[in-house]
Design a protein around this motif. Structure first.
Motif, PDB file in Angstrom:
ATOM      1  N   TYR A 362       0.860  -1.190   0.000  1.00  0.00           N
ATOM      2  CA  TYR A 362       0.000   0.000   0.000  1.00  0.00           C
ATOM      3  C   TYR A 362       0.896   1.240   0.000  1.00  0.00           C
ATOM      4  O   TYR A 362       1.525   1.575   1.001  1.00  0.00           O
ATOM      5  CB  TYR A 362      -0.907  -0.023   1.229  1.00  0.00           C
ATOM      6  CG  TYR A 362      -2.110   0.883   1.164  1.00  0.00           C
ATOM      7  CD1 TYR A 362      -2.426   1.600   0.026  1.00  0.00           C
ATOM      8  CD2 TYR A 362      -2.951   1.016   2.262  1.00  0.00           C
ATOM      9  CE1 TYR A 362      -3.547   2.419  -0.028  1.00  0.00           C
ATOM     10  CE2 TYR A 362      -4.077   1.827   2.231  1.00  0.00           C
ATOM     11  CZ  TYR A 362      -4.364   2.526   1.073  1.00  0.00           C
ATOM     12  OH  TYR A 362      -5.463   3.341   1.029  1.00  0.00           O
ATOM     13  N   TYR A 363       0.957   1.923  -1.147  1.00  0.00           N
ATOM     14  CA  TYR A 363       1.781   3.111  -1.319  1.00  0.00           C
ATOM     15  C   TYR A 363       0.991   4.373  -0.957  1.00  0.00           C
ATOM     16  O   TYR A 363      -0.237   4.426  -1.084  1.00  0.00           O
ATOM     17  CB  TYR A 363       2.251   3.240  -2.778  1.00  0.00           C
ATOM     18  CG  TYR A 363       3.272   2.218  -3.203  1.00  0.00           C
ATOM     19  CD1 TYR A 363       4.623   2.537  -3.279  1.00  0.00           C
ATOM     20  CD2 TYR A 363       2.886   0.924  -3.564  1.00  0.00           C
ATOM     21  CE1 TYR A 363       5.564   1.605  -3.691  1.00  0.00           C
ATOM     22  CE2 TYR A 363       3.817  -0.015  -3.977  1.00  0.00           C
ATOM     23  CZ  TYR A 363       5.156   0.334  -4.033  1.00  0.00           C
ATOM     24  OH  TYR A 363       6.077  -0.604  -4.437  1.00  0.00           O
ATOM     25  N   TRP A 365       0.120   6.103   1.805  1.00  0.00           N
ATOM     26  CA  TRP A 365      -0.975   5.964   2.767  1.00  0.00           C
ATOM     27  C   TRP A 365      -0.832   6.946   3.933  1.00  0.00           C
ATOM     28  O   TRP A 365      -1.697   7.004   4.809  1.00  0.00           O
ATOM     29  CB  TRP A 365      -1.037   4.529   3.295  1.00  0.00           C
ATOM     30  CG  TRP A 365       0.224   4.099   4.000  1.00  0.00           C
ATOM     31  CD1 TRP A 365       1.379   3.694   3.427  1.00  0.00           C
ATOM     32  CD2 TRP A 365       0.443   4.054   5.406  1.00  0.00           C
ATOM     33  NE1 TRP A 365       2.324   3.391   4.395  1.00  0.00           N
ATOM     34  CE2 TRP A 365       1.771   3.603   5.617  1.00  0.00           C
ATOM     35  CE3 TRP A 365      -0.355   4.333   6.525  1.00  0.00           C
ATOM     36  CZ2 TRP A 365       2.315   3.433   6.888  1.00  0.00           C
ATOM     37  CZ3 TRP A 365       0.192   4.159   7.790  1.00  0.00           C
ATOM     38  CH2 TRP A 365       1.511   3.718   7.966  1.00  0.00           C
ATOM     39  N   THR A 366       0.254   7.713   3.957  1.00  0.00           N
ATOM     40  CA  THR A 366       0.430   8.762   4.963  1.00  0.00           C
ATOM     41  C   THR A 366       0.579  10.102   4.251  1.00  0.00           C
ATOM     42  O   THR A 366       0.953  10.160   3.065  1.00  0.00           O
ATOM     43  CB  THR A 366       1.681   8.524   5.834  1.00  0.00           C
ATOM     44  OG1 THR A 366       2.855   8.817   5.052  1.00  0.00           O
ATOM     45  CG2 THR A 366       1.760   7.084   6.326  1.00  0.00           C
ATOM     46  N   ASP A 367       0.330  11.194   4.960  1.00  0.00           N
ATOM     47  CA  ASP A 367       0.504  12.520   4.363  1.00  0.00           C
ATOM     48  C   ASP A 367       1.948  12.745   3.936  1.00  0.00           C
ATOM     49  O   ASP A 367       2.224  13.351   2.891  1.00  0.00           O
ATOM     50  CB  ASP A 367       0.076  13.611   5.355  1.00  0.00           C
ATOM     51  CG  ASP A 367      -1.443  13.720   5.480  1.00  0.00           C
ATOM     52  OD1 ASP A 367      -2.149  13.300   4.539  1.00  0.00           O
ATOM     53  OD2 ASP A 367      -1.920  14.213   6.518  1.00  0.00           O
ATOM     54  N   SER A 368       2.887  12.285   4.748  1.00  0.00           N
ATOM     55  CA  SER A 368       4.301  12.474   4.413  1.00  0.00           C
ATOM     56  C   SER A 368       4.661  11.757   3.119  1.00  0.00           C
ATOM     57  O   SER A 368       5.387  12.296   2.271  1.00  0.00           O
ATOM     58  CB  SER A 368       5.189  11.965   5.558  1.00  0.00           C
ATOM     59  OG  SER A 368       5.046  12.766   6.702  1.00  0.00           O
ATOM     60  N   GLN A 369       4.142  10.543   2.938  1.00  0.00           N
ATOM     61  CA  GLN A 369       4.437   9.811   1.710  1.00  0.00           C
ATOM     62  C   GLN A 369       3.748  10.455   0.504  1.00  0.00           C
ATOM     63  O   GLN A 369       4.327  10.535  -0.576  1.00  0.00           O
ATOM     64  CB  GLN A 369       4.003   8.355   1.856  1.00  0.00           C
ATOM     65  CG  GLN A 369       4.839   7.542   2.845  1.00  0.00           C
ATOM     66  CD  GLN A 369       6.245   7.263   2.344  1.00  0.00           C
ATOM     67  OE1 GLN A 369       6.454   6.503   1.411  1.00  0.00           O
ATOM     68  NE2 GLN A 369       7.218   7.915   2.970  1.00  0.00           N
ATOM     69  N   VAL A 405       3.861   0.825   2.624  1.00  0.00           N
ATOM     70  CA  VAL A 405       5.141   1.230   2.053  1.00  0.00           C
ATOM     71  C   VAL A 405       5.609   2.536   2.690  1.00  0.00           C
ATOM     72  O   VAL A 405       4.860   3.516   2.748  1.00  0.00           O
ATOM     73  CB  VAL A 405       5.031   1.414   0.524  1.00  0.00           C
ATOM     74  CG1 VAL A 405       6.379   1.851  -0.059  1.00  0.00           C
ATOM     75  CG2 VAL A 405       4.543   0.132  -0.138  1.00  0.00           C
ATOM     76  N   ILE A 406       6.845   2.538   3.170  1.00  0.00           N
ATOM     77  CA  ILE A 406       7.511   3.760   3.624  1.00  0.00           C
ATOM     78  C   ILE A 406       8.783   3.914   2.797  1.00  0.00           C
ATOM     79  O   ILE A 406       9.757   3.186   2.991  1.00  0.00           O
ATOM     80  CB  ILE A 406       7.868   3.718   5.123  1.00  0.00           C
ATOM     81  CG1 ILE A 406       6.610   3.554   5.984  1.00  0.00           C
ATOM     82  CG2 ILE A 406       8.638   4.974   5.519  1.00  0.00           C
ATOM     83  CD1 ILE A 406       5.712   4.780   6.007  1.00  0.00           C
ATOM     84  N   ILE A 471       6.196  -4.424   6.413  1.00  0.00           N
ATOM     85  CA  ILE A 471       6.561  -3.127   5.844  1.00  0.00           C
ATOM     86  C   ILE A 471       7.265  -3.343   4.516  1.00  0.00           C
ATOM     87  O   ILE A 471       7.949  -4.350   4.306  1.00  0.00           O
ATOM     88  CB  ILE A 471       7.469  -2.327   6.810  1.00  0.00           C
ATOM     89  CG1 ILE A 471       7.662  -0.891   6.322  1.00  0.00           C
ATOM     90  CG2 ILE A 471       8.819  -3.018   6.992  1.00  0.00           C
ATOM     91  CD1 ILE A 471       8.354   0.008   7.329  1.00  0.00           C
ATOM     92  N   SER A 472       7.058  -2.405   3.600  1.00  0.00           N
ATOM     93  CA  SER A 472       7.827  -2.356   2.366  1.00  0.00           C
ATOM     94  C   SER A 472       8.620  -1.060   2.368  1.00  0.00           C
ATOM     95  O   SER A 472       8.104  -0.016   2.778  1.00  0.00           O
ATOM     96  CB  SER A 472       6.905  -2.412   1.140  1.00  0.00           C
ATOM     97  OG  SER A 472       7.662  -2.325  -0.054  1.00  0.00           O
ATOM     98  N   LEU A 473       9.855  -1.118   1.914  1.00  0.00           N
ATOM     99  CA  LEU A 473      10.763   0.016   2.036  1.00  0.00           C
ATOM    100  C   LEU A 473      11.028   0.725   0.715  1.00  0.00           C
ATOM    101  O   LEU A 473      11.990   1.483   0.585  1.00  0.00           O
ATOM    102  CB  LEU A 473      12.088  -0.454   2.651  1.00  0.00           C
ATOM    103  CG  LEU A 473      11.953  -1.084   4.041  1.00  0.00           C
ATOM    104  CD1 LEU A 473      13.286  -1.646   4.506  1.00  0.00           C
ATOM    105  CD2 LEU A 473      11.423  -0.074   5.044  1.00  0.00           C
ATOM    106  N   GLY A 474      10.165   0.500  -0.263  1.00  0.00           N
ATOM    107  CA  GLY A 474      10.290   1.219  -1.525  1.00  0.00           C
ATOM    108  C   GLY A 474      11.614   0.942  -2.215  1.00  0.00           C
ATOM    109  O   GLY A 474      12.053  -0.195  -2.360  1.00  0.00           O
ATOM    110  N   GLU A 475      12.293   2.012  -2.615  1.00  0.00           N
ATOM    111  CA  GLU A 475      13.520   1.885  -3.402  1.00  0.00           C
ATOM    112  C   GLU A 475      14.740   1.506  -2.575  1.00  0.00           C
ATOM    113  O   GLU A 475      15.826   1.307  -3.126  1.00  0.00           O
ATOM    114  CB  GLU A 475      13.791   3.194  -4.150  1.00  0.00           C
ATOM    115  CG  GLU A 475      12.755   3.522  -5.208  1.00  0.00           C
ATOM    116  CD  GLU A 475      13.146   4.754  -6.010  1.00  0.00           C
ATOM    117  OE1 GLU A 475      14.310   4.838  -6.452  1.00  0.00           O
ATOM    118  OE2 GLU A 475      12.302   5.638  -6.182  1.00  0.00           O
TER     119      GLU A 475
END
Length: 657
Positions: A362-363, A365-369, A405-406, A471-475
Motif C-alpha cells: 500500500y503506497y 498511505w500517509t501525508d508524508s508519503q 510502504v515507507i 513493511i515495504s521500504l520502496g527503493e
C-alpha cells in the motif's frame, strides 16, 4: 604428471626469469601440497584446472588491468600487467597459493593479489587498504583475471550475465561490448541526460560455458563497487572490474569536466571466487544451481517449508498531490486514489473469488508519503479515511498479508538538510527528463536524495513509531549510492546501513526488487523482471534470477497490467516460476493526469479485477504445488519453454518473444 588431489581447482602460477620475476630468477610454481606441475613459460600466466573434468582454464597473457586517473589532466588511462615496460610483476608463495605483486612503477601505483585454492573454489583477493598510490595518479578500477574463460568465435559457448532476469552472450566475431554496475548505477551521480532504459543487475556474479566446461564467478567482497564487463569480437571475454574510486562529471561551457573521488580509499576489500561446475557438458542451469547453493550458505537461506496457496501480489496507491488553482493561485492539493475502506473492498472481492493469499503493498498511505517527505511517524492520512478504517485493513488477515510502504530515499522537503552530495560538490537533485530531448527538465520540481548517514537515525525512529507487522521500504532494496560530503559515505557503507536498517525494523519485509544483500531480510520480492535489458550483445534471455531464488523466497513478476501484451506476459511469468502482480487504484485513472503518478494510467481496478482473477487461477493451476521447489532446468524447444522443478514437474508454456 600432476598427482590426483581431493580439491576441485588447482592453480598454476609461473613466471619467466628476469626482472619481472622472483628474487631467485628461476621459474616459480605455487601449487597445492602433494601436487606436481608441468612447466609453463609465459610471464604472468595463471592456469586453473577443474580437477573433476581435467579441463584447464587459461587466464591469458595478463592477469590484471589497472584504470587510473590523472587529476591534473582530468584524464583516465588504462594499462595491463602484461606490458613489461609499465608493470613489474613479482611473486611469493603463501599458504595454499601465491601472492602476486603488480608494480605499475611509472604511475607510482602498486598492489598485491593473493591467488589461493580453497575448499571448493579458487579465490583472488586484494586488501584495498594496502594499495599504494599518489596524488598525481589515483586508482579508479582494478580488473582481476580479465581474460579467464576467454574464447574464440569458433569455440562453442557463452557467458551468463545476471542482467534483469538474466541473459546469454554467445561467442561470436561480432564486435560488441557490455559494462554495467552491479546493484545499479550510483544514484548520487545524477546524469544530465537520461540514460537508456535498462534492467538492474541484482546478483554479483557471472558464468562462463566453453566447450561443455563451465564455472561461476562471484564477487564475494567488493560487490558494492563492481562492474560486469563483456566483449565479443577478436576474442570473447567476461570479467569483473572493481571501482576503487568513483568519478563524476559536470558541465562547464561546451565541455564536460571529470572529477575523481578524493580522500582515502573507501571501498571494501576485493574477493572473487571461481567455482568450477563439476559436470561434463555443463550449462547455465548448472551455474544457477551453484549460485543458489552459494547464497544458501552465505545468507543462511533454507527452502520454504510451507506449500500453501500461491499469492497474488497487488500494489495499491492511496493518495497523490495534484496542482489545483484557488482563486487563480496554483497550489498543491492531496487527493484520494484508494481509500482505506476501498482497499478492504478490493480484498473482500478477491476473497469472494477464492483467492485466499493476497500480498498487498500500500503506497502513499500517509501525508508524508503523499507529499514526498521523510516519514518516521507512519501516521495515517485523513484524506484516505480514519485510523480505525486503516486498522481494519491491517487486521484483514483472512486472506492477505499487508505491507504498508515507507519510501524515504527521495524527498521534496526543503527544510530537511541531510541531502546527498555528489563528487563534484553539488547536491544530488533528482529531476524528470524531457521526453523529446532526454535532458533534465529544470522547470519541474527537483527531489533531493537522503544521505545514507541518516539511515540509522531515520529507521530507528520509524521502528519506534511503526506498529504493524509488515513493511515495504520502496527503493531502499534496490538503490545504492555514496555521499561525498565532508562526512563521506561509500556505497559499501550504504549497503551496510541498509542491512542494519532492516535489522532495526525487525519486521516482515516485502521488497520491490531486491539486490542480493537483501535476501536474508525479505519475506517477499515483488517486481522481478521477466526480461533483460535487451542490449544488442545479448542473444537470449534466461530466468537466471528466478532459478536462483525459487523455493527460497516467494516472488512476483512486474505488473501484468503495465505490459503491452498481458496474456504473453502471464505465460512468460508461469514459465519463469513467477507469481502475478497487478497495479490498482480505486478511482478513475483520469485523476492521475498532471501528477507524479501519471504513469499508472493503466491501473484501473474496475477494469482489471476480473482479468486478475482469471489470470491468478491460471497461474495457480500451473504453479500451485511448486512453491517450495527449486527450478533445476529451463530450456526452449521450438515455440515452447520447459521449466523443470526439483520434484520432477515439468511446466510447458508457449513463449512469444
Amino acid at each position: 604428471m600432476r598427482k590426483k588431489i581431493l580439491s576441485i581447482f588447482v592453480i598454476i602460477v609461473m613466471m619467466l626469469s628476469g626482472s619481472a620475476c622472483s628474487e631467485n630468477n628461476s621459474d616459480v610454481s605455487v601449487y597445492s601440497e602433494n601436487t606436481d606441475y608441468n612447466s609453463v613459460s609465459d610471464c604472468n600466466l595463471i592456469e586453473i584446472e577443474n580437477k573433476y573434468t581435467g579441463y584447464i582454464w587459461d587466464c591469458g597473457d595478463f592477469s590484471n588491468i589497472l584504470t587510473y586517473g590523472i587529476p591534473s589532466e582530468k584524464s583516465i588511462k588504462t594499462v595491463n600487467s602484461g606490458d613489461e615496460s609499465k608493470c613489474r610483476v613479482s611473486i611469493s608463495e603463501i599458504s595454499g597459493g601465491a601472492c602476486v605483486t603488480y608494480d605499475y612503477y611509472k604511475t607510482g601505483i602498486k598492489y598485491s593479489v593473493e591467488y589461493t585454492q580453497e575448499k571448493d573454489y579458487f579465490k583472488a583477493s586484494i586488501r584495498t587498504s594496502e594499495i599504494v598510490e599518489n596524488s598525481d595518479r589515483l586508482v579508479l578500477k582494478i580488473s582481476v583475471l580479465p581474460l579467464l574463460g576467454y574464447a574464440n568465435s569458433d569455440d562453442d559457448g557463452y557467458f551468463v550475465i545476471p542482467d534483469g532476469c538474466g541473459a546469454l552472450i554467445r561467442f561470436s566475431d561480432k564486435k560488441n561490448s557490455y559494462s554495467q554496475r552491479v546493484y545499479g548505477d550510483n544514484t548520487a551521480l545524477v546524469p544530465d541526460k537520461k540514460t537508456d532504459d535498462k534492467k538492474q543487475i541484482y546478483l554479483p556474479c557471472y558464468g562462463a560455458v566453453k566447450n561443455g566446461n563451465a564455472f561461476l564467478a562471484v564477487a564475494s567482497k567488493g560487490d558494492s563497487n563492481v562492474f560486469i564487463n563483456a566483449d565479443t569480437g577478436d576474442i570473447n571475454t567476461c570479467n569483473f572490474s572493481f571501482v576503487i574510486r568513483d568519478t563524476d562529471n559536470f558541465s562547464m561551457t561546451d565541455s564536460d569536466i571529470t572529477v575523481f573521488e578524493s580522500g582515502n580509499i573507501q571501498c571494501d576489500d576485493i574477493e572473487v571466487r571461481y567455482y568450477p561446475i563439476e559436470k561434463y557438458n555443463a550449462g547455465y542451469s548448472d551455474i544457477a544451481r551453484k549460485y543458489r547453493e552459494y547464497i544458501m550458505e552465505i545468507y543462511n537461506l533454507s527452502p520454504l517449508s510451507e506449500n500453501n496457496d500461491i499469492p497474488l501480489y497487488i500494489n495499491l496507491y492511496g493518495g497523490v498531490e495534484k496542482e489545483t488553482s484557488v482563486m487563480g493561485i496554483p497550489s498543491d492539493k492531496k487527493i484520494s486514489l484508494t481509500e482505506y475502506s476501498q482497499a478492504v473492498d478490493i480484498l473482500e472481492n478477491f476473497s469472494s473469488n477464492d483467492i485466499q493469499n493476497i500480498v498487498l503493498s500500500y503506497y502513499n498511505w500517509t501525508d508524508s508519503q503523499i507529499c514526498q517527505k521523510i516519514d518516521t511517524k507512519a501516521e495515517t492520512s485523513d484524506i484516505l479515511g480514519t485510523e480505525k478504517e486503516f486498522q481494519k485493513l491491517i487486521d484483514y488477515s483472512e486472506s492477505a498479508e499487508i505491507y504498508p510502504v515507507i519510501d524515504n530515499l527521495k524527498f521534496s522537503d526543503k527544510k530537511f538538510s541531510d541531502m546527498t552530495v555528489r563528487i563534484s560538490g553539488s547536491y544530488s537533485r533528482i529531476a524528470e527528463y524531457s521526453p523529446a530531448y532526454g535532458i533534465q527538465d529544470t522547470s519541474g520540481n527537483f527531489l533531493s536524495l537522503l544521505s545514507p548517514k541518516c539511515f540509522r537515525k531515520i529507521y530507528s525512529e520509524l521502528a519506534e513509531n511503526y506498529s504493524y507487522d509488515g513493511i515495504s521500504l520502496g527503493e531502499l532494496s534496490v538503490s545504492l549510492y555514496g555521499d561525498y560530503s565532508r562526512e563521506k559515505v561509500s556505497r559499501y557503507d550504504t549497503m551496510n546501513f541498509v542491512c542494519e536498517s532492516c535489522e532495526t525494523l525487525d519486521r516482515k519485509i516485502l521488497a520491490y526488487g531486491a539486490n542480493a544483500y537483501m535476501f536474508p531480510y525479505v519475506n517477499h520480492i515483488a517486481g522481478v523482471p521477466a526480461e533483460s535489458s535487451r542490449f544488442d550483445i545479448f542473444d537470449e534471455d534466461i530466468p537466471f534470477y528466478q532459478m536462483t531464488i525459487h523455493g527460497l523466497i516467494p516472488y512476483s513478476s512486474e505488473a501484468v497490467n503495465s505490459m503491452p501484451n498481458p496474456d504473453d506476459y502471464i505465460r512468460k511469468s508461469v514459465a519463469y516460476g513467477s507469481y502475478l502482480l497487478f497495479d490498482f487504484i480505486y478511482e478513475n485513472p483520469s485523476v492521475l493526469q498532471g501528477t507524479d503518478l501519471e504513469k499508472y494510467y493503466y491501473a484501473d481496478y474496475s477494469g482489471w479485477s476480473d482479468i486478475a482473477v482469471s489470470a491468478y487461477k491460471y497461474n495457480s493451476g500451473k504453479l500451485g504445488n511448486l512453491k517450495n521447489c527449486f527450478i533445476e532446468d529451463y530450456y526452449i524447444s521450438g515455440e515452447n519453454s520447459f521449466t523443470v522443478y526439483s520434484d520432477g514437474t515439468v511446466i510447458k508454456e508457449v513463449i512469444s518473444e
